[in-house]
Write a protein that holds these residues in place. Structure first.
Motif, short mmCIF file in Angstrom:
data_model
loop_
_atom_site.label_atom_id
_atom_site.label_comp_id
_atom_site.label_asym_id
_atom_site.label_seq_id
_atom_site.Cartn_x
_atom_site.Cartn_y
_atom_site.Cartn_z
N HIS A 57 47.54 38.86 40.96
CA HIS A 57 46.21 38.26 41.11
C HIS A 57 46.12 37.02 40.21
CE1 HIS A 57 41.78 37.87 40.84
NE2 HIS A 57 41.85 38.28 42.09
N SER A 78 42.08 39.30 46.28
CA SER A 78 42.37 40.70 46.58
C SER A 78 42.58 40.95 48.08
CB SER A 78 41.32 41.62 45.99
OG SER A 78 40.04 41.19 46.32
N ASN A 151 36.79 46.70 44.87
CA ASN A 151 36.96 47.12 43.48
C ASN A 151 36.43 48.54 43.25
OD1 ASN A 151 36.96 44.28 43.85
ND2 ASN A 151 36.71 43.95 41.64
N SER A 166 35.35 39.82 48.32
CA SER A 166 34.36 38.74 48.17
C SER A 166 34.60 37.62 49.19
CB SER A 166 34.40 38.18 46.75
OG SER A 166 35.70 37.77 46.43
N HIS A 236 32.05 32.54 41.21
CA HIS A 236 32.41 33.78 41.93
C HIS A 236 31.13 34.60 42.09
CE1 HIS A 236 34.38 37.55 42.98
NE2 HIS A 236 35.49 36.86 43.17
N GLU A 238 30.36 37.58 41.92
CA GLU A 238 30.07 38.71 41.03
C GLU A 238 29.20 38.26 39.86
OE1 GLU A 238 33.86 40.23 39.80
OE2 GLU A 238 34.42 40.80 41.84
N THR A 253 38.18 34.08 44.75
CA THR A 253 39.04 33.27 43.90
C THR A 253 39.82 32.23 44.73
OG1 THR A 253 40.55 35.17 43.99
CG2 THR A 253 39.29 34.87 41.97
P1 13P Z 1 38.77 38.21 44.50
O1 13P Z 1 38.77 39.08 45.70
O2 13P Z 1 37.92 37.00 44.65
O3 13P Z 1 40.15 37.89 44.09
O4 13P Z 1 38.10 39.03 43.31
C1 13P Z 1 38.67 40.18 42.77
C2 13P Z 1 38.12 40.46 41.44
O5 13P Z 1 38.38 41.46 40.83
C3 13P Z 1 37.22 39.46 40.90
O6 13P Z 1 36.76 39.82 39.67
#
Ligand code: 13P
Ligand code: SF4
Length: 376
Positions: A57, A78, A151, A166, A236, A238, A253
């Protein structure tokens, strides 16, 4: 919308989980330059010997990202990590990331051996959503379609109708909403709130959060923006609502890296884990990247924009896991088979979505990318 929500503290280690303090204590020291060189040589040879591929990652150490790239592995978000691991012919996948990524790889490729440098590398969202409490929450709302973020544990995924990341969550929820479905969402409250706002879907949100993104501050970001009025802000989802509200681009990301390349700006403020800056600088040379602020004057933070569990991945434990073949990820086959359904649904949806976008030639519809650009 119903007000009922569930929340579990992630910072309280339960069972065998690894809390924030323990994670920071396990972060390996950086090896000397000479030792780094030796370890990299060893890892290259071991990847060949074990017919293994490294799936990393963007948040892990730059040295691991470089090794993944140069040995035919991948460095990705991810969603892409899941796809890459599933489609690769290697017998062994070594996942440099956090536990849910290793579990997803194993669920999609039960016949492959999946190893991780440290099995204690977890995620505050996963820790904050125990399967038994989540299952009771679902039982209390049987009329809702269950959508979980990647996650989460395999057991939580096994209780879901859909898994999303995401990069595709917005499109999937918009589609479910258009079909008249009401959503039960877990565990990230910020990502869930963002999707709810963008789609207008009826969503009941679990109240988890990412300890890295939760620390970004809207007020401080606004001050930084005033200092660099030419900078574009990449966020992002989150991150808290006040931070997302200031974004020029909200995305996964990979989508944020794409934006750094494509947007016609020389300077960017980045609100996500600072591990991503390595790839951004490689992908967009000559541009300047500034970390978004995580705290006000004299405040403390638990992560300071770097995930302690991602930081547990190092060169030495990667070499060791390849040498000894320990730290293997196992998922109960029954849970794995059930958890595969929502993951496959997402991957199929993402593939159809990509085809539609390519056919239309409209890159603005590529995931959440550029979703806030031009917004009032
Ligand atoms: P991404 O799917 O954007 O890579 O995010 C994974 C993650 O854990 C972000 O904190
Ligand atoms: Fe989990 Fe946040 Fe770390 Fe990503 S950065 S793995 S969401 S704690």
């Amino acid at each position: 919308m119903e007000a009922s929500i569930r929340s579990v503290e992630y910072d309280r280690p339960h069972g065998l989980t690894c809390g924030v303090g323990e994670a920071w204590a396990k972060v390996p020291d950086a090896p000397s330059v000479e030792r780094k060189r030796e370890l990299k040589e060893q890892i290259r040879a071991l990847l060949k010997r074990e017919k293994a591929v490294l799936v990393a990652h963007y948040y892990v150490d730059a040295e691991l990202q470089e090794l993944a790239d140069e040995t035919g592995g991948c460095v990705a978000d991810s969603l892409e990590m899941a796809r890459f691991g599933r489609d690769h012919a290697a017998d062994t996948l070594v996942v440099a990331g956090v536990r849910f990524m290793g579990e997803t790889a194993k669920i999609l490729s039960p016949e492959k051996r999946v190893l991780m440098p440290d099995l204690d590398a977890t995620c505050s969202l996963d820790l904050g959503c125990p399967a038994d409490e989540f299952s009771a929450f679902c039982d209390a709302h049987p009329d809702r379609t269950v959508v979980v973020y990647a996650n989460t544990s395999a057991a939580v995924k096994a209780r879901a109708d859909w898994m999303v990341t995401s990069s595709i969550g917005l499109e999937i929820v918009a589609d479910l909403h258009a079909r008249g479905e009401k959503i039960l969402w877990a565990p990230d409250r910020h990502l869930g709130g963002y999707i709810q706002k963008k789609t207008g879907a009826d969503m009941l949100l679990w109240q988890g959060s990412c300890l890295v993104h939760d620390e970004f501050k809207g007020i401080e970001l606004d001050l930084l923006r005033a200092q660099y009025p030419d900078a574009k802000i990449l966020v992002h989802p989150e991150s808290p609502e006040a931070v997302v509200a200031l974004a020029d681009v909200v995305g996964s990301t990979t989508q944020l890296i794409d934006a750094a390349v494509r947007l016609d700006a020389k300077r960017f403020i980045v609100a996500t884990d600072l591990g991503i800056l390595h790839k951004m600088r490689l992908a967009a040379p000559g541009k300047t990247f500034i970390e978004a602020p995580t705290a006000g004057n004299s405040a403390t933070c638990k992560s300071c924009a770097h995930c302690p569990w991602m930081a547990m991945n190092g060169l030495a434990n990667l070499a060791e896991v390849l040498e000894r073949g320990h730290n293997e990820i196992f998922v109960d086959p029954e849970i794995g088979a059930r958890a595969r359904l929502p993951i496959d649904r997402m991957l199929d949806f993402a593939a159809r979505h990509k085809k539609r976008v390519q056919a239309s030639g409209d890159l603005a519809k590529d995931g959440a990318l550029f979703s806030n650009v031009g917004a009032a």
